[in-house]
Design a protein around this motif. Structure first.
Motif, mmCIF file in Angstrom:
data_model
loop_
_atom_site.group_PDB
_atom_site.id
_atom_site.type_symbol
_atom_site.label_atom_id
_atom_site.label_comp_id
_atom_site.label_asym_id
_atom_site.label_seq_id
_atom_site.Cartn_x
_atom_site.Cartn_y
_atom_site.Cartn_z
ATOM 1 N N SER A 192 0.715 -1.156 0.009
ATOM 2 C CA SER A 192 -0.039 0.075 -0.011
ATOM 3 C C SER A 192 1.091 1.291 -0.073
ATOM 4 C CB SER A 192 -0.819 -0.247 1.263
ATOM 5 O OG SER A 192 -1.792 1.295 1.409
ATOM 6 N N ALA A 193 1.885 1.219 0.859
ATOM 7 C CA ALA A 193 2.667 2.513 0.973
ATOM 8 C C ALA A 193 3.510 2.492 -0.318
ATOM 9 C CB ALA A 193 3.550 2.416 2.173
ATOM 10 N N LEU A 194 4.119 1.731 -0.989
ATOM 11 C CA LEU A 194 4.902 1.509 -2.097
ATOM 12 C C LEU A 194 3.872 1.975 -3.230
ATOM 13 C CD1 LEU A 194 7.335 0.836 -3.834
ATOM 14 C CD2 LEU A 194 6.703 -1.191 -3.732
ATOM 15 N N ALA A 195 2.756 1.494 -3.569
ATOM 16 C CA ALA A 195 1.648 2.177 -4.399
ATOM 17 C C ALA A 195 1.409 3.352 -4.296
ATOM 18 C CB ALA A 195 0.364 1.303 -4.457
ATOM 19 N N ASP A 196 1.138 4.118 -3.143
ATOM 20 C CA ASP A 196 1.058 5.309 -2.985
ATOM 21 C C ASP A 196 2.338 6.231 -3.401
ATOM 22 O OD1 ASP A 196 -1.427 4.841 -1.682
ATOM 23 O OD2 ASP A 196 -0.722 5.337 0.296
ATOM 24 N N ALA A 197 3.386 5.590 -3.149
ATOM 25 C CA ALA A 197 4.500 6.344 -3.298
ATOM 26 C C ALA A 197 4.630 6.526 -5.036
ATOM 27 C CB ALA A 197 5.718 5.770 -2.862
ATOM 28 N N MET A 198 4.246 5.257 -5.631
ATOM 29 C CA MET A 198 4.583 5.126 -7.160
ATOM 30 C C MET A 198 3.588 6.165 -7.758
ATOM 31 S SD MET A 198 4.831 1.110 -7.033
ATOM 32 C CE MET A 198 5.080 0.689 -9.193
ATOM 33 N N LEU A 199 2.342 6.111 -7.260
ATOM 34 C CA LEU A 199 1.327 7.028 -8.163
ATOM 35 C C LEU A 199 1.752 8.482 -7.737
ATOM 36 C CD1 LEU A 199 -1.984 5.061 -7.023
ATOM 37 C CD2 LEU A 199 -1.198 5.608 -9.338
ATOM 38 N N SER A 200 1.984 8.648 -6.476
ATOM 39 C CA SER A 200 2.038 10.217 -6.005
ATOM 40 C C SER A 200 3.533 10.801 -6.740
ATOM 41 C CB SER A 200 2.734 10.349 -4.423
ATOM 42 O OG SER A 200 3.093 11.600 -4.150
#
Length: 211
Positions: A192-200
């Motif tokens: 979840s944290a990785l996906a958020d960082a990738m999208l951001s």
């Protein structure tokens, strides 16, 4: 470990590639340890125009994330695939390209298919040295999602020297390289944290340029 302890205790001085390695060595010996980080050849790895790099690699103009390294458990590739599935919900045209060889290739490919993202995930296999620079430069974002045991992560330097922003995990030497605003850091094994960082980062072109 007893053999390891015996061997390094005979040294006059030890060179470690990161502070995390230096601390690890202290568990085994009191021999003096100096930290000299790895480096890369900035002629071999330099910022290539993204359009030229993609043309050389025969890639399209879709946004894409890149991983380069061995396909082994400690690299956190299952976490990366889970995170990428979430990314595709927001950016369905995105691609994830995974370069490297390893015993998990078949399992990772099957996992991507089970997640229903296999059409957006490309396994490049071994990439020749002369193509690594354009490969790094062609990516929008480089991701190193290591779960543990990362003494340095030289591919991060190769990506940075190629002009590509980096997301990494707070593991070993990765955290030392990407601290102080050099990249984006996330907890290991946290899709979840990785996906958020990738999208951001993908949606923030100014931060991409800054990194």
């Amino acid at each position: 470990y007893p053999l390891y302890r015996m061997m390094i205790s005979k040294a006059d001085e030890i060179i470690a590639v990161s502070e995390s390695v230096r601390m690890f060595i202290f568990y085994f010996t009191d021999v003096p340890v100096i930290v000299i980080p790895n480096g890369v050849d900035t002629y071999k790895f330099r910022n290539i125009d993204k359009r030229m790099a993609r043309k050389q690699m025969s890639f399209g103009d879709e946004p894409f994330f890149l991983y380069v390294g061995r396909l082994v458990s400690k690299k956190g590739l299952f976490t990366l695939l889970l995170a990428f599935k979430s990314v595709l919900k927001e950016v369905p045209e995105a691609k994830l390209r995974i370069a490297g060889k390893g015993k998990l290739k078949t399992v990772l490919s099957s996992f991507a298919k089970a997640l229903g993202i296999d059409e957006n995930v490309e396994f490049l296999g071994y990439v020749q040295d002369n193509l690594l620079n354009p490969l790094f430069s062609s990516a929008d974002i480089f991701v190193l999602p290591s779960a543990f045991g990362e003494s340095f992560g030289i591919v991060i330097l190769e990506a940075m020297a190629s002009g590509t922003p980096v997301i990494g995990t707070k593991v070993g030497g990765i955290e030392e390289i990407l601290s102080n605003g050099n990249g984006i850091l996330v907890p290991p094994s946290d899709p979840s944290a990785l996906a958020d960082a990738m999208l951001s980062l993908l949606n923030d072109s100014d931060l991409q340029k800054k990194l």
